[in-house]
Motif scaffolding. Structure first.
Motif, PDB file in Angstrom:
ATOM      1  N   ALA A 144     -42.251 -16.106 -60.720  1.00 29.27           N
ATOM      2  CA  ALA A 144     -40.844 -15.726 -60.843  1.00 29.27           C
ATOM      3  C   ALA A 144     -39.939 -16.948 -60.776  1.00 29.27           C
ATOM      4  O   ALA A 144     -38.962 -17.061 -61.530  1.00 29.27           O
ATOM      5  N   LEU A 145     -40.261 -17.879 -59.878  1.00 30.73           N
ATOM      6  CA  LEU A 145     -39.445 -19.095 -59.752  1.00 30.73           C
ATOM      7  C   LEU A 145     -39.473 -19.913 -61.039  1.00 30.73           C
ATOM      8  O   LEU A 145     -38.415 -20.331 -61.545  1.00 30.73           O
ATOM      9  N   SER A 154     -30.773 -11.972 -65.737  1.00 32.77           N
ATOM     10  CA  SER A 154     -32.235 -12.082 -65.674  1.00 32.77           C
ATOM     11  C   SER A 154     -32.666 -13.275 -64.820  1.00 32.77           C
ATOM     12  O   SER A 154     -33.645 -13.188 -64.066  1.00 32.77           O
ATOM     13  N   VAL A 155     -31.930 -14.378 -64.932  1.00 33.62           N
ATOM     14  CA  VAL A 155     -32.256 -15.569 -64.140  1.00 33.62           C
ATOM     15  C   VAL A 155     -32.011 -15.311 -62.661  1.00 33.62           C
ATOM     16  O   VAL A 155     -32.840 -15.646 -61.799  1.00 33.62           O
ATOM     17  N   LEU A 156     -30.876 -14.708 -62.343  1.00 35.75           N
ATOM     18  CA  LEU A 156     -30.532 -14.431 -60.945  1.00 35.75           C
ATOM     19  C   LEU A 156     -31.521 -13.449 -60.314  1.00 35.75           C
ATOM     20  O   LEU A 156     -31.924 -13.612 -59.152  1.00 35.75           O
ATOM     21  N   VAL A 157     -31.931 -12.445 -61.085  1.00 32.15           N
ATOM     22  CA  VAL A 157     -32.908 -11.477 -60.575  1.00 32.15           C
ATOM     23  C   VAL A 157     -34.242 -12.165 -60.292  1.00 32.15           C
ATOM     24  O   VAL A 157     -34.876 -11.945 -59.245  1.00 32.15           O
ATOM     25  N   LEU A 158     -34.680 -12.992 -61.228  1.00 30.99           N
ATOM     26  CA  LEU A 158     -35.945 -13.707 -61.041  1.00 30.99           C
ATOM     27  C   LEU A 158     -35.892 -14.628 -59.829  1.00 30.99           C
ATOM     28  O   LEU A 158     -36.866 -14.731 -59.065  1.00 30.99           O
ATOM     29  N   LEU A 159     -34.766 -15.311 -59.631  1.00 31.46           N
ATOM     30  CA  LEU A 159     -34.631 -16.175 -58.462  1.00 31.46           C
ATOM     31  C   LEU A 159     -34.700 -15.364 -57.166  1.00 31.46           C
ATOM     32  O   LEU A 159     -35.334 -15.784 -56.185  1.00 31.46           O
ATOM     33  N   VAL A 182     -36.217 -12.454 -56.743  1.00 27.43           N
ATOM     34  CA  VAL A 182     -37.606 -12.007 -56.596  1.00 27.43           C
ATOM     35  C   VAL A 182     -38.473 -13.145 -56.055  1.00 27.43           C
ATOM     36  O   VAL A 182     -39.329 -12.935 -55.174  1.00 27.43           O
ATOM     37  N   ALA A 183     -38.252 -14.356 -56.565  1.00 29.35           N
ATOM     38  CA  ALA A 183     -39.024 -15.514 -56.101  1.00 29.35           C
ATOM     39  C   ALA A 183     -38.812 -15.760 -54.616  1.00 29.35           C
ATOM     40  O   ALA A 183     -39.769 -15.990 -53.868  1.00 29.35           O
ATOM     41  N   VAL A 184     -37.566 -15.703 -54.171  1.00 25.52           N
ATOM     42  CA  VAL A 184     -37.261 -15.928 -52.756  1.00 25.52           C
ATOM     43  C   VAL A 184     -37.947 -14.877 -51.883  1.00 25.52           C
ATOM     44  O   VAL A 184     -38.577 -15.193 -50.860  1.00 25.52           O
ATOM     45  N   VAL A 185     -37.854 -13.615 -52.291  1.00 24.77           N
ATOM     46  CA  VAL A 185     -38.448 -12.528 -51.507  1.00 24.77           C
ATOM     47  C   VAL A 185     -39.967 -12.673 -51.438  1.00 24.77           C
ATOM     48  O   VAL A 185     -40.582 -12.571 -50.354  1.00 24.77           O
TER      49      VAL A 185
END
Length: 476
Positions: A219-220, A235-240, A242-245
């Protein structure tokens, strides 16, 4: 006067499969890095052949990084448990199959999928290769073998764009992938000569750790790749997010498991911090910049792809030589000290390239590339050594996986950072060279900060080693 060899020296000299344990991991690293950098010189031809648009072009360049960074740690842990030679052979076979897919790809989606799988295959070769070296050799022999492995990183980066550009001129961009197929098949066949090794105790499959780590890193890197077309896109903000979580979940999972895929306690070891932190800085501050340099020379300095690749070869060729010769440095100079020196030289070399404009000749880059090449070679040799020395011997592949995960995750971030800086003012030759000068400063600062951070960590490594020697003397 007769000098008696120590038992350790005899073991090193008589290690079964010792020659193969140097040659094959080195050859695999060379092939992997050549394939990793090949699209640098062939992006235009590849994108045209696949009818790829702007976003697809970004994925053509970056997709292998996603597969590589997301799977390195997993492959390293699996190799320690199930056999390093076995995973090495599987990696070679998978690289051959995925290269067939790239060579035959009718569109960009198929090609990108093939490159992601190539990244997974390359991860298997890199993590297990260095793990095999760490298991087969000890002492000075391990330092020599790790230096050769590190040298192959520089040589692969040097030869990849040159070979791909030449083959594209000869018969089209697809030819490179058929060459990779042939080389991968040969490597897989030769893997039978490698000694098999694995940890004495299996840790078992850490499924929660595998899912959260692979998902988080994927995801990152997907967010970083898409971010080049706009960092505020949903889409970028959502992926970021998800990566953090997922990465936070990975840390939580690993901290509670009795047999984790990545032992978080290793981060209390200064040598392990040097290995992972140094690799991250190298990816962010060196590979990120150099991966963009060929494109910049083509667009702003009007060089051909082959000529630009040859200029970049000055840096990577010197890196190869410096990594090979690092073993000749005095043994009293610690790996951490030399890693810091390598990062500092990389920073100096990058600053020496400042002042580029559209009218500048390629010769203006050479002094900086020479200095940065020495720094990269020294850093690569020390990082390879630290990757296997900073973890227990039975977890050598996991140590390699952690080191290389940091390197290629950092490289993906670095490529995105340099791309964003270079195109912030436009895509005209003047704007691109202005962006390059700013990128050189930012990358140099990253390398300099890494060099400074290496100093206290090196002191802690030295103090820890002195403490261990004191305890050993007392116990005797």
């Amino acid at each position: 006067m007769t000098t008696l060899a120590t038992p350790g020296a005899r073991r090193e000299a008589r290690a079964p499969g010792a020659t193969a344990a140097i040659v094959l991991p080195g050859a695999a690293t060379l092939l992997g890095l050549m394939n990793y950098t090949a699209p640098i010189a062939t992006l235009t031809d590849t994108a045209n052949g696949l009818h790829a648009g702007t976003t697809a072009r970004i994925w053509v360049m970056s997709s292998i990084s996603l597969g590589l960074a997301a799977s390195l740690l997993v492959v390293g842990a699996l190799a320690d448990d199930h056999g390093r030679r076995r995973l090495f052979s599987l990696g070679g076979g998978l690289l051959a199959l995925s290269s067939v897919g790239c060579a035959l790809a009718p569109d960009s989606l198929t090609f990108v999928a093939g490159r992601i799988v190539q990244g997974v295959a390359t991860a298997a070769l890199l993590a297990t290769g260095l793990g095999i070296i760490g298991h087969t050799f000890t002492g000075a022999a391990r330092a020599r073998a790790a230096g050769i492995w590190g040298a192959m990183l520089g040589l692969g980066i040097a030869l990849g764009p040159i070979a791909a550009a030449w083959l594209t001129q000869l018969a089209g961009w697809r030819l490179w992938y058929w060459v990779t197929v042939a080389a991968s098949v040969a490597l897989t066949a030769a893997a039978r000569a490698l000694p098999e090794s694995r940890a004495e105790q299996r840790r078992g499959l850490d499924l929660p750790g595998l899912v959260t780590m692979v998902g988080g890193v994927s995801a990152l890197l997907a967010a970083v790749t898409l971010g080049r077309t706009g960092w505020t896109r949903p889409s970028v903000l959502v992926l970021l997010a998800v990566a953090v979580v997922l990465l936070a979940a990975f840390v939580a999972v690993e901290s509670r498991r009795t047999s984790p895929m990545l032992d978080l306690g290793l981060f209390r070891r200064p040598a392990f911090l040097l290995s992972v932190g140094g690799a991250l800085v190298t990816g962010l501050g060196v590979i990120g910049l150099m991966s963009n340099l060929v494109t910049i020379m083509v667009s702003a300095l009007r060089l051909s792809a082959l000529d630009a690749s040859l200029v970049l070869g000055v840096w990577s060729g010197v890196s190869y030589v410096a990594a090979l010769q690092a073993r000749r440095l005095p043994a009293r100079w610690s790996s951490g000290l030399l890693l810091g020196a390598g990062l500092a030289l990389s920073a100096v070399g990058e600053l020496a390239m400042l002042g580029i404009d559209p009218g500048t000749g390629w010769e203006r880059l050479v002094p900086g590339l020479l200095i940065a090449g020495v720094g990269s070679g020294l850093a690569n040799a020390m990082l390879a050594r630290l990757a296997v020395d900073s973890v227990p011997p039975q977890r050598a592949s996991m140590g390699s996986g952690a080191n290389n995960t940091a390197r290629y995750a950092g490289a993906a971030l670095g490529v995105a950072m340099v791309f964003a800086i270079n195109t912030s003012s436009g895509t005209t030759p003047h704007a691109v060279t202005e962006g390059l000068n700013l990128s050189l400063i930012v990358s140099a600062v990253v390398c300099a900060l890494g060099a400074v951070a290496a100093v206290p960590l090196t002191r802690r490594v030295t103090l820890a080693a002195e403490g261990e020697r004191t305890v050993t003397r007392v116990l005797r």
